[in-house]
Write a protein that holds these residues in place. Structure first.
Motif, mmCIF file in Angstrom:
data_model
loop_
_atom_site.group_PDB
_atom_site.id
_atom_site.type_symbol
_atom_site.label_atom_id
_atom_site.label_comp_id
_atom_site.label_asym_id
_atom_site.label_seq_id
_atom_site.Cartn_x
_atom_site.Cartn_y
_atom_site.Cartn_z
ATOM 1 N N ALA A 198 3.192 -6.207 -8.741
ATOM 2 C CA ALA A 198 3.914 -5.014 -9.444
ATOM 3 C C ALA A 198 2.766 -4.257 -9.437
ATOM 4 C CB ALA A 198 4.332 -5.261 -10.544
ATOM 5 N N MET A 199 1.417 -4.696 -9.875
ATOM 6 C CA MET A 199 0.301 -3.995 -10.012
ATOM 7 C C MET A 199 -0.151 -3.193 -8.923
ATOM 8 S SD MET A 199 -1.697 -6.493 -12.641
ATOM 9 C CE MET A 199 -3.293 -5.611 -12.914
ATOM 10 N N PHE A 200 -0.144 -4.039 -7.478
ATOM 11 C CA PHE A 200 -0.332 -3.304 -6.282
ATOM 12 C C PHE A 200 0.505 -2.248 -6.013
ATOM 13 C CE2 PHE A 200 -2.303 -7.539 -4.582
ATOM 14 C CZ PHE A 200 -3.468 -7.267 -4.999
ATOM 15 N N CYS A 201 1.764 -2.146 -6.670
ATOM 16 C CA CYS A 201 2.578 -0.967 -6.331
ATOM 17 C C CYS A 201 2.550 0.010 -7.278
ATOM 18 C CB CYS A 201 4.114 -1.782 -6.276
ATOM 19 S SG CYS A 201 4.387 -2.963 -4.894
ATOM 20 N N ALA A 202 1.625 0.031 -7.966
ATOM 21 C CA ALA A 202 1.258 0.881 -9.061
ATOM 22 C C ALA A 202 2.634 1.172 -10.045
ATOM 23 C CB ALA A 202 1.100 2.319 -8.661
ATOM 24 N N THR A 257 0.637 -1.051 -0.039
ATOM 25 C CA THR A 257 -0.080 0.030 0.083
ATOM 26 C C THR A 257 0.622 1.289 -0.103
ATOM 27 O OG1 THR A 257 -1.879 -1.239 1.261
ATOM 28 C CG2 THR A 257 -1.487 1.374 1.140
ATOM 29 N N GLU A 258 1.989 1.262 0.699
ATOM 30 C CA GLU A 258 2.705 2.500 1.142
ATOM 31 C C GLU A 258 3.281 2.916 -0.326
ATOM 32 O OE1 GLU A 258 6.455 4.420 3.573
ATOM 33 O OE2 GLU A 258 5.610 2.184 4.155
ATOM 34 N N VAL A 259 3.860 1.638 -0.992
ATOM 35 C CA VAL A 259 4.710 2.105 -2.707
ATOM 36 C C VAL A 259 3.568 2.432 -3.437
ATOM 37 C CG1 VAL A 259 5.931 0.904 -4.096
ATOM 38 C CG2 VAL A 259 6.404 0.713 -1.676
ATOM 39 N N GLY A 260 2.527 1.800 -3.347
ATOM 40 C CA GLY A 260 1.434 2.140 -4.449
ATOM 41 C C GLY A 260 0.800 3.503 -4.358
ATOM 42 N N ARG A 281 -2.042 -12.042 -20.183
ATOM 43 C CA ARG A 281 -2.901 -11.290 -20.783
ATOM 44 C C ARG A 281 -4.256 -10.720 -19.967
ATOM 45 N NH1 ARG A 281 -2.824 -8.755 -25.717
ATOM 46 N NH2 ARG A 281 -1.158 -9.945 -26.450
ATOM 47 N N GLU A 282 -4.670 -11.890 -19.149
ATOM 48 C CA GLU A 282 -5.743 -11.697 -18.589
ATOM 49 C C GLU A 282 -5.701 -10.875 -17.258
ATOM 50 O OE1 GLU A 282 -9.067 -14.792 -16.194
ATOM 51 O OE2 GLU A 282 -7.465 -15.596 -17.114
ATOM 52 N N VAL A 283 -4.525 -11.157 -16.664
ATOM 53 C CA VAL A 283 -4.073 -10.430 -15.548
ATOM 54 C C VAL A 283 -4.019 -8.575 -15.770
ATOM 55 C CG1 VAL A 283 -2.418 -10.052 -13.569
ATOM 56 C CG2 VAL A 283 -3.185 -12.330 -14.163
ATOM 57 N N ILE A 284 -2.948 -8.566 -16.990
ATOM 58 C CA ILE A 284 -2.856 -7.208 -17.100
ATOM 59 C C ILE A 284 -4.164 -6.413 -17.549
ATOM 60 C CG2 ILE A 284 -1.698 -5.783 -18.788
ATOM 61 C CD1 ILE A 284 0.131 -7.087 -16.554
ATOM 62 N N GLY A 285 -4.944 -6.960 -18.490
ATOM 63 C CA GLY A 285 -6.126 -6.353 -19.047
ATOM 64 C C GLY A 285 -5.947 -5.001 -19.501
ATOM 65 N N ALA A 298 -3.806 2.770 -13.302
ATOM 66 C CA ALA A 298 -4.771 1.708 -13.795
ATOM 67 C C ALA A 298 -4.377 0.614 -13.351
ATOM 68 C CB ALA A 298 -4.791 1.824 -15.252
ATOM 69 N N ALA A 299 -3.291 -0.016 -13.210
ATOM 70 C CA ALA A 299 -2.952 -1.526 -12.869
ATOM 71 C C ALA A 299 -3.289 -1.502 -11.412
ATOM 72 C CB ALA A 299 -1.503 -1.550 -13.115
ATOM 73 N N ARG A 300 -2.921 -0.355 -10.590
ATOM 74 C CA ARG A 300 -3.338 -0.541 -9.285
ATOM 75 C C ARG A 300 -4.627 -0.776 -9.235
ATOM 76 N NH1 ARG A 300 -2.046 -0.268 -3.953
ATOM 77 N NH2 ARG A 300 -3.137 1.023 -2.598
ATOM 78 N N ALA A 301 -5.487 0.088 -9.688
ATOM 79 C CA ALA A 301 -7.063 -0.171 -9.772
ATOM 80 C C ALA A 301 -7.416 -1.332 -9.840
ATOM 81 C CB ALA A 301 -7.656 1.115 -10.327
ATOM 82 N N ARG A 302 -6.894 -1.900 -11.140
ATOM 83 C CA ARG A 302 -7.456 -3.305 -11.404
ATOM 84 C C ARG A 302 -7.135 -4.066 -10.514
ATOM 85 N NH1 ARG A 302 -8.927 -6.089 -16.168
ATOM 86 N NH2 ARG A 302 -8.227 -8.303 -16.119
ATOM 87 N N ALA A 303 -6.010 -4.336 -9.989
ATOM 88 C CA ALA A 303 -5.391 -5.184 -8.898
ATOM 89 C C ALA A 303 -6.367 -5.305 -7.666
ATOM 90 C CB ALA A 303 -3.975 -5.161 -8.771
#
Length: 660
Positions: free
Chosen positions: A492-496, A341-344, A508-512, A546-551
């Motif tokens: 990595a997505m959690f970390c934005a 959370t802190e990094v993201g 591909r499904e995870v990245i979206g 966008a990656a953090r929001a999706r994760a």
């Protein structure tokens, strides 16, 4: 609800990603009672001990799939060539095992069609028998039914004999296997099986069928074992789910199957790796074991009430292996987002010099995080980095080894990768990127020996946690050629962080659409994608957000727990009592809602008379006298004699209106 969790090579062991998931699930569903039925794969796994079990685990049963069967099982079960087996039992065993062996050795229409196009009608160019043509091979459905008949027949015999380990390893079993391999229509590879191959196959099949000989099941109404479970939840197909299949057949217990890595796919990959190993099993052994696993997985998919793959990639595999589409429901594996959370939540770093110089270097740093091994294809990543380095001279690559955490947090005792492959990658990096001259300043980036490529570990200097590893660069790279569910990408997505990944597994499904995806083993495409992000900090920031929001929407632990909470209730709300179309179904065999409620496993010791009306099932429980429950004091607000408090007039009238 009493849930039987069936595992193989995982929980409650102290290591592995599946252990973390199981532990989180059990703690999140604390209102349910769990019993663990675990199969271990090695002595090392048993010696590693257990993780800290949550309070709602009432029982743990462990049985090994490695080594010989226990002495008691061998003595009690006996074999068809031992005095303990009667003539009738010998004939039953031979018939059931023949059904099993002949279906494992047979090529159905699917295998026949796969091999008939490359073989002449009389055989192959080297003289071996050709695979049967589709018209000659039996249909897959017929073989599936016969496999099930043999499997459940052996299970019934094992239940009567207290196990069949010796019988499954007996000379008679090997002779039946040999006859099945030589029969017309058998798999082409099976025709060349020698005695050593047949012995190896019999040994592996006995281990895979060892759940037939275990004492996990109990008797209906006994209140113990799988007979008392409301639901069987198998983590992984194959052998782990075999006990659930038997519980469903004998007691009507619904089976829920969760696969985050498809067992059959893993078996095929391991078999391909064994084919080039120095001490590899022969082609007949690999072919027969693959056929056995395929038949067992198909039976599991057929009988499971619901299957929850972890991604669409696994779902496609399951459909191809016989799973019905209406019984598949994708549930993404949950992960704890709190450590990231802190990094993201930090704002995007500037990319210029001056006070933001360190941040600018971080923006030109690529980070790879994971367990180092051949399937991660770091060789292609290093070759891609040579092109990146030419275009961006101050670019850096940090290869950070990390292992799956054990349940309960902390670092795993596992090593962080393949030592031989790690040495090879280090040598290639030293060859492609020799140390820089002594006078070159690296702007504070950690580059041991002056090289732009560094090898580090989570927990080492400057990287105390995984979040620090992802925060160390501006772009996270994944270069795998084989991947299931890409855990490092989700972290990595959690970390934005913006990501560049190869298209493997569920990537591909995870990245979206929140990252760049390139073909595997393509160093030019990988370098171009990395350069496009290294040169555009604004785009990196947009993709990272966008990656953090999706994760956070799809891949959190809470989302996973709530999904299974609903699935448990759904499966229990439609119970076909009695199994095999028992009395909990209507005339057409359709399960009835709540035919077996969750409290049905409680002992049937209710009071003979209920105060208030004199009938069982209504009124209040008395505190004393005839028919009272000892030690029961009644809810707060009830009268001393055990009667219910008076209901307010308004509430009483409202209840009458609702009832009317």
């Amino acid at each position: 609800m009493r849930v039987a969790l069936l595992t193989e090579g995982g929980y409650p062991s102290a290591r592995g990603e599946s252990v973390v998931w199981c532990d989180r699930l059990l703690r999140g569903l604390g209102n349910h009672e769990f019993e663990i039925y675990a199969l271990t794969r090695s002595a090392r796994q048993e010696e590693s001990g257990w993780c800290d079990l949550p309070r709602n685990v009432a029982r743990v049963c462990v049985a090994p799939l490695w080594g010989p069967a226990s002495a008691s099982e061998s003595a009690d079960g006996g074999g068809p060539d031992r005095p303990g087996f009667g003539r009738r039992e010998r004939r039953r065993f031979e018939g059931h095992f023949r059904d099993l062996a002949e279906t494992v050795c047979a090529a159905d229409q699917e295998e026949g069609q796969r091999g008939a196009g490359s073989a002449a009608s009389g055989g192959t160019h080297d003289g071996t028998a050709a695979a049967p043509r589709p018209t000659d091979a039996p249909p897959a459905a017929a073989l599936t039914d016969r496999f099930a008949s043999g499997l459940y027949g052996l299970a019934e015999l094992a239940r009567e004999r207290s196990g069949l380990p010796a019988a499954l390893r007996s000379e008679q079993a090997v002779r039946i296997l040999e006859a099945a391999c030589r029969a017309p229509g058998a798999l082409r590879a099976a025709h060349s099986a020698q005695v050593a191959d047949l012995l190896a196959v019999a040994d592996r099949m006995e281990r895979a069928l060892r759940p037939l000989s275990l004492d996990w099941y109990g008797e209906r109404g006994s209140g113990s074992g799988l007979a008392a479970a409301d639901l069987c939840h198998a983590v992984g197909g194959g052998t782990a789910a075999l006990a659930g299949l038997l519980a469903g057949r004998w007691y009507g217990t619904p089976l829920l199957l969760t696969e985050y890595g498809v067992r059959l796919r893993e078996h095929y990959l391991a078999s391909a790796a064994d084919a080039v190993a120095p001490a590899a099993a022969g082609a007949p052994v690999r072919a027969l074991l693959a056929s056995f696993q395929r038949r067992l997985v198909r039976e599991t998919y057929t009988r499971a009430r619901l299957i929850t793959p972890g991604n669409a990639h696994a779902r496609r595999w399951q459909e191809r292996c016989g799973a019905r589409r209406d019984r598949l429901r994708t549930v993404y594996p949950g992960m704890d987002a709190a450590p990231f959370t802190e990094v993201g939540e930090k704002p995007p770093e500037p990319s210029g010099g001056g006070a933001g110089a360190g941040a600018g270097v971080r923006g030109h740093t690529l980070v790879w995080v994971g367990r180092i091994g051949p399937t991660k294809d770091l060789v292609t990543l290093l070759h891609a980095f040579t092109e990146i380095r030419r275009a961006v001279p101050d670019a850096r690559l940090r290869i950070i080894a990390a292992s799956p955490p054990p349940a309960g947090g902390g670092r795993s005792p596992e090593d962080t990768g393949d030592a031989g492959y790690t040495a090879h990658v280090r040598a290639l990096a030293a060859q492609l990127f020799p140390p820089e001259p002594p006078g070159v300043r690296t702007l504070g980036t950690r580059t041991p020996g002056g090289s732009p490529v560094s090898f580090e570990e989570v927990g080492g200097p400057g990287l105390p946690s995984l979040a620090d590893a992802y925060a160390a660069g501006g772009v996270v790279v994944l270069s795998s050629i084989v991947e299931g569910f890409p855990v490092p990408l989700v972290e990595a997505m959690f970390c934005a962080r913006a990501t560049v990944s190869t298209e493997a597994g569920a990537v591909r499904e995870v990245i979206g659409g929140t990252g760049l995806v390139v073909p595997p083993r393509d160093s030019h495409a990988l370098s171009d994608a990395c350069l496009s992000l290294l040169r555009d900090p604004a785009r990196r920031a947009r993709l990272g957000a966008a990656a953090r929001a999706r994760a956070l929407e799809l891949f959190t632990a809470q989302q996973n727990i709530e999904a299974f909470r609903g699935i448990y209730l759904e499966l229990m709300s439609y119970w076909q009592e009695g199994g095999r179309g028992g009395d909990g179904a209507d005339g057409g065999g359709v399960p009835l809602p709540f035919a077996r409620p969750p409290e049905s496993h409680l002992p049937d010791q209710w009071p003979d008379q209920w105060p208030g009306t004199g009938d069982r099932g209504t009124g209040a429980l008395a505190k004393g006298g005839a028919g009272a429950v000892p030690g029961w004091a009644g809810p707060a607000g009830w009268a001393d004699d055990g009667s219910a408090p008076a209901m307010p007039v308004a509430a009483s009238r409202q209840g009458e209106e609702d009832a009317g």
